[in-house]
Design a protein around this motif. Structure first.
Motif, short mmCIF file in Angstrom:
data_model
loop_
_atom_site.label_atom_id
_atom_site.label_comp_id
_atom_site.label_asym_id
_atom_site.label_seq_id
_atom_site.Cartn_x
_atom_site.Cartn_y
_atom_site.Cartn_z
N ALA A 332 0.84 -1.20 0.00
CA ALA A 332 0.00 0.00 0.00
C ALA A 332 0.88 1.25 0.00
N ASP A 333 2.08 1.16 0.60
CA ASP A 333 3.01 2.29 0.63
C ASP A 333 3.76 2.45 -0.69
N GLY A 334 3.58 1.51 -1.63
CA GLY A 334 4.22 1.64 -2.95
C GLY A 334 5.22 0.55 -3.28
N ALA A 335 5.44 -0.41 -2.35
CA ALA A 335 6.44 -1.47 -2.61
C ALA A 335 5.91 -2.45 -3.65
N ARG A 336 6.86 -3.15 -4.31
CA ARG A 336 6.51 -4.17 -5.29
C ARG A 336 7.16 -5.47 -4.83
N ALA A 337 6.39 -6.59 -4.94
CA ALA A 337 6.94 -7.90 -4.57
C ALA A 337 7.65 -8.49 -5.78
N ALA A 338 8.99 -8.59 -5.70
CA ALA A 338 9.73 -9.23 -6.78
C ALA A 338 9.59 -10.75 -6.69
N ALA A 339 9.19 -11.23 -5.52
CA ALA A 339 8.84 -12.65 -5.34
C ALA A 339 7.83 -12.69 -4.19
N GLY A 340 6.89 -13.62 -4.26
CA GLY A 340 5.95 -13.85 -3.16
C GLY A 340 5.00 -12.69 -2.93
N GLY A 341 4.79 -12.37 -1.64
CA GLY A 341 3.91 -11.25 -1.29
C GLY A 341 2.56 -11.69 -0.76
N HIS A 342 2.36 -12.99 -0.59
CA HIS A 342 1.02 -13.48 -0.21
C HIS A 342 1.14 -14.80 0.57
N ARG A 343 0.01 -15.17 1.24
CA ARG A 343 -0.08 -16.50 1.86
C ARG A 343 -0.10 -17.56 0.78
N LEU A 344 0.28 -18.76 1.11
CA LEU A 344 0.15 -19.85 0.14
C LEU A 344 -1.23 -20.47 0.29
N ASP A 345 -1.79 -20.85 -0.83
CA ASP A 345 -3.15 -21.38 -0.84
C ASP A 345 -3.10 -22.87 -0.48
#
Ligand code: NAD
Length: 467
Positions: A332-345
């Protein structure tokens, strides 16, 4: 198969609480939720056991060596128990147990030095060292056995007895360890108590406890210090960290990428002195992000019991929510996930290993401790600014500098405001070194002879040189 000792027939059986397997999110066992009157009885027995334990240093050395052997013999059962409730890969559980045994052996052979001071007067003073009494250890869930050993090995070697309380997230391996140690140590020299709060608070404020040694978060550390103030017990606090890795412009990215990745992601990033922020020269920033992201995308994530797993789950639901929240805030602050960024389903507390770039320096993932598998990589143009940023949080546990010119790297490391600074690696500790944080990262010194003296008090005898 070893099992923890049955609870000593209390008048009323303690209630029990569920223990969760983080790889499934399901309860798989229970542990006793011990009551205040049980704690009082344990402290009382620790006090009675102290008189025998403190009296014979040679017997202590032998018992601590036997304890190390017993831990090694129980390695398989301890490792399985640890992995099941903590989540770490089995190979890391075995490493933790080896470290526990090594710590016992190291302190078994360490004794305080008596010193005699003469200052020209017709008396001399002899400084002897005495144990404190029953001490309390309160530890977190990331390295339940290793961190417990960092407390009980020096405390027992010094001649104290101990009441040890693990985190309610990881009570079982510690209970098992207590049973294993009971085969080598005299009765009631070390007792494991388990339970939910307010058990820890009661232990920290117990009038029969002479030293509270705590590892955990900064807010709980403050609460422990306040609780211990009631009985003016000595307090040692090993608290959180937000270690920075500062990369210099002469690094070979390929050569350091594996080491740097694991310095951040070992134990799923749940290491007090993990690399929690990377500062890379702007010229090399994209290359560093790419090297780390490639490893994050390909590392095998799974249950700690699966043979090919390198990265397990986050230990508990609250910590998973925290990791997710700081990651979402960064985005939300502007960062970008170059890998991952989320829970695994999938069931369990799994979060995809995450490399963040374009992170504003004021985002909480940079300024606070994420304690999970998420790593921000920040560019810098000027080395002084990077050092200032590295020193710019309320923490001061560790830090590292990475470069090919070792003298230059060491000169930069010398400017870090922390307890331990590494060059070209991170978080490796010798059993013989002091371990201490500055700022909010801790109070007191553990490790090596300093850890032994932290469990002793000086006793001084003055006597005339002639009758
Ligand atoms: P935590 O502070 O929540 O809990 C630590 C221990 O304190 C647990 O056993 C817990 O049950 C107990 N506790 C909770 N409330 C208490 C109270 N009011 N009084 C007494 N005891 C209480 O920490 P955690 O979430 O278990 O562990 C993660 C934290 O530990 C992170 O901040 C991490 O950096 C820190 N840590 C520090 C080191 C170090 O050596 N500096 C090592 C490992 C972990």
């Amino acid at each position: 198969m070893l099992a923890p000792e049955p609870d000593r027939a209390p008048a009323r059986r303690s209630a029990r609480f569920a223990v969760i397997d983080p790889a499934t999110g399901e309860a798989f066992d229970e542990a006793p939720d011990q009551r205040p009157d049980e704690l009082d009885a344990v402290v009382d027995r620790a006090h009675r056991a102290w008189h025998g334990w403190r009296a014979d240093p040679a017997a202590r050395t032998a018992a601590l060596r036997r304890a190390a052997d017993a831990v090694e013999r129980a390695g398989d059962d301890l490792a399985r128990s640890l992995t099941r409730e903590q989540g770490k890969p089995l190979a890391e559980a075995y490493a933790e147990i080896a470290r526990t045994a090594a710590r016992l052996r190291y302190f078994a052979d360490l004794a305080p030095r008596t010193r005699r001071i003469t200052d020209g007067r017709p008396v001399h003073s002899e400084i002897r060292w005495r144990p404190l009494g029953p001490v309390a250890a309160i530890v977190p869930w990331n390295f339940p056995l290793q961190l417990a050993a960092a407390k009980f090995a020096p405390a027992l070697a010094a001649g104290n007895t101990m009441v040890l309380k693990p985190s309610p997230h990881t009570p079982l391996a510690t209970r098992l360890l207590g049973s294993v140690l009971a085969t080598a140590l005299p009765k009631d020299v070390l007792t494991v108590v388990t339970g939910r709060e307010p058990l820890g608070a009661r232990l920290a404020s117990h009038p029969g406890i002479r030293h509270v040694t705590f590892t955990g978060s900064v807010p709980t550390g403050r609460a422990v210090a306040e609780a211990a103030a009631a009985s003016l017990a000595r307090v040692t606090l090993e608290l959180g960290g937000n270690d920075a890795a500062v990369l210099l412009d002469d690094i070979d990215v390929d050569r350091i990428a594996d080491r740097l990745f694991w310095a951040a992601f070992r134990n799923c990033g749940q290491v007090c002195m993990a690399v929690k922020r990377v500062y890379a020269p702007a010229r090399l920033h994209a290359e560093v992000v790419e090297a780390l992201a490639q490893r994050a995308k390909t590392v095998v994530v799974g249950a700690g019991t699966a043979p090919d797993t390198r990265l397990g789950p986050v230990n508990n639901a609250a910590q998973l929510a925290r990791v997710e929240q700081v990651t979402q805030q960064a985005r939300a602050d502007g960062a970008r996930a170059a890998a991952g960024g989320h829970r695994l389903d999938r069931p369990g507390y799994f979060f995809a290993p995450t490399i963040l770039t374009d992170v504003p320096p004021a985002s909480p993932v940079v300024t606070e401790e994420q304690f999970g598998p998420v790593l921000p990589v920040l560019p810098y143009r000027n080395l002084d600014e990077a050092v200032e940023a590295a020193n710019g949080t309320g923490f001061g546990l560790g830090g590292s500098v990475w470069g090919t010119d070792l003298d230059r790297a060491e000169a930069v490391a010398d400017r870090l405001e922390c307890g331990t600074a590494w060059i070209n690696h991170h978080a490796e500790l010798s059993l013989a070194q002091p371990f201490a944080g500055v700022k909010n990262s801790g109070v007191g010194v553990a490790g090596g002879p300093w850890g032994l003296y932290g469990n002793l008090r000086p006793f001084v005898v003055h006597r005339p040189r002639e009758a």
